[in-house]
Design an enzyme around this catalytic site. Structure first.
Site, PDB file in Angstrom:
ATOM      1  N   GLY A 280       0.814  -1.225  -0.067  1.00 39.10           N
ATOM      2  CA  GLY A 280      -0.030   0.024   0.202  1.00 39.10           C
ATOM      3  C   GLY A 280       0.844   1.356  -0.060  1.00 39.10           C
TER       4      GLY A 280
ATOM      5  CD  GLU B  53      -7.095  -1.716  10.292  1.00 40.33           C
ATOM      6  OE1 GLU B  53      -7.606  -1.500   9.224  1.00 40.33           O
ATOM      7  OE2 GLU B  53      -6.411  -1.061  10.956  1.00 40.33           O
TER       8      GLU B  53
ATOM      9  CE  LYS C 143       6.523  10.555  12.669  1.00 45.53           C
ATOM     10  NZ  LYS C 143       5.594   9.450  13.096  1.00 45.53           N
TER      11      LYS C 143
ATOM     12  CG  ASP D 198       1.701   7.651  14.834  1.00 51.99           C
ATOM     13  OD1 ASP D 198       2.503   8.473  14.050  1.00 51.99           O
ATOM     14  OD2 ASP D 198       0.894   6.877  14.613  1.00 51.99           O
TER      15      ASP D 198
ATOM     16  CD  GLU E 294      -2.139   8.201  13.568  1.00 48.68           C
ATOM     17  OE1 GLU E 294      -1.490   7.744  12.741  1.00 48.68           O
ATOM     18  OE2 GLU E 294      -3.097   7.463  14.444  1.00 48.68           O
TER      19      GLU E 294
ATOM     20  CD  GLU F 238     -10.635  33.348   3.205  1.00 43.01           C
ATOM     21  OE1 GLU F 238     -10.180  33.423   4.116  1.00 43.01           O
ATOM     22  OE2 GLU F 238     -10.749  34.049   2.079  1.00 43.01           O
TER      23      GLU F 238
ATOM     24  CD  GLU G 110      -6.644  31.747   2.318  1.00 41.01           C
ATOM     25  OE1 GLU G 110      -5.640  32.299   3.131  1.00 41.01           O
ATOM     26  OE2 GLU G 110      -7.354  32.405   1.614  1.00 41.01           O
TER      27      GLU G 110
END
Length: 335
Positions: free
Chosen positions: A26, A84, A131, A191, A195, A227, A231
């Site tokens: 993947g 998983e 990373k 991590d 997240e 906005e 951005e």
């Protein structure tokens, strides 16, 4: 401060006479396999029969076989399937061939730290965690640059596990940018926290709240999308290049003043208190238990939320606006 390792600290020779099995193809799997191959390492990709990625990996010039056969052939087995699914794949396809002297590797510490995978005592166990998403790991390598990596040693049987981990990081191109030593515990917990509280959960909730606030006040949804969502990349790119200081230098004084006077009204001490609670749930294993149970019970909540979020008005507005972007290529990141 932990030491950062660079190319001169790593020796690819620790992998040159070994075969590395990449289990999964993947986002991370394709990048690891291709970067290692281009670094002169012998690579075999392990997939399940019928995988849609099989022909794609072969077309990229990689040797491909089933996960169990790849594990038999390999000296180093890198697990790059989703968190998983790893424990089941490990039990059925990897463990039977995990003989003494081999090394088991990960790009995230979840399954080791939360003991979903308990490796035998006679194998090395390490982690190399780039990373960045896999497409960036690959594109940076191709351009002669690299993606910073974390690495950790969980079990050093050979006495050379640390050297092998650093060689692996160098093979990915990580040593061109910098490789930071950590632990499975620290990588996993930070991590997950990043997240949930900032990168995915926090940022998307903040953007969605901003979008909804403007739309509910009567502003055009397209304006609101530009906005509060579009951005954000511009701001993050400035921070990525030079930190908060460079971002504040680059925006207008009006924007900088608003940063100082409003930011802490939105993200206040109450937010930090809730972040601390989330961190505690990660540290105690409560989150891991909920996520494992969610997968064992058919993912009812996960699938329902995924469907609901995909139907939010900002997704529809964004899909239309992104068609206007001359630089947009939605297919580029689908893998």
């Amino acid at each position: 401060m932990a030491k950062i390792f660079y190319a001169e600290d790593c020796n690819l020779d620790f992998l040159k006479k070994k075969t590395v099995a990449i289990i999964g193809y993947g986002s991370q799997g394709h990048a690891h396999a291709l970067n290692l191959k281009d670094s002169g390492i012998k690579v075999v990709v392990g997939l399940y029969d019928g995988s849609k990625s099989w022909k794609r990996a072969e077309a990229a010039g990689l040797a491909v076989t089933t996960a169990d056969e790849a594990a038999k052939k390999a000296d180093v087995i890198m697990m790059l399937t989703p968190d998983e699914k790893q424990a089941k794949i490990y039990r059925e396809a990897i463990l039977p061939s995990l003989k003494a002297g081999k090394a088991l590797a990960f790009a995230h510490g979840f399954n080791i730290h939360f003991k979903q995978i308990v490796p035998p005592d006679d194998v090395d166990v390490f982690m190399v965690a780039p990373k960045a998403p896999g497409h960036t790991v690959r594109s940076e390598y191709v351009e002669g640059k690299g993606t910073p990596c974390l690495f950790a040693v969980y079990q050093d049987v050979s006495g050379r596990c640390r050297d092998i981990a650093l060689a692996y990081a160098a093979g990915l191109g990580g040593a061109r940018a910098g490789v930071l030593e950590t632990t499975f515990k620290a990588e996993t917990e930070t991590d997950l926290f990043g997240e949930q509280c900032v990168l995915c959960g926090g940022v998307t909730a903040l953007m969605k709240a901003g979008f909804e606030t403007l739309v509910e006040a009567g502003y055009d949804p397209q304006n609101a999308y530009f906005e509060c969502i579009h951005e954000l990349k511009l701001i993050v790119d400035l921070i990525y290049k030079g930190g908060f200081g460079f971002m504040r230098y680059s925006v207008s004084d009006t924007a900088e003043y608003g940063d100082y006077t409003v930011g802490e009204r939105i993200i206040d001490d109450g937010v930090k208190d809730r972040m601390k609670q989330v961190l505690k749930e990660i540290q105690t294993g409560d989150f891991a238990s909920r996520w494992i149970a969610e997968n064992n019970n058919g993912r009812a909540y996960f699938n329902a939320r995924r469907r609901l979020e995909s139907e939010h008005p900002l997704e529809k507005v964004g899909a239309e606006l992104r068609k206007m972007y001359a630089w947009n290529d939605d297919d580029k990141y689908k893998d």
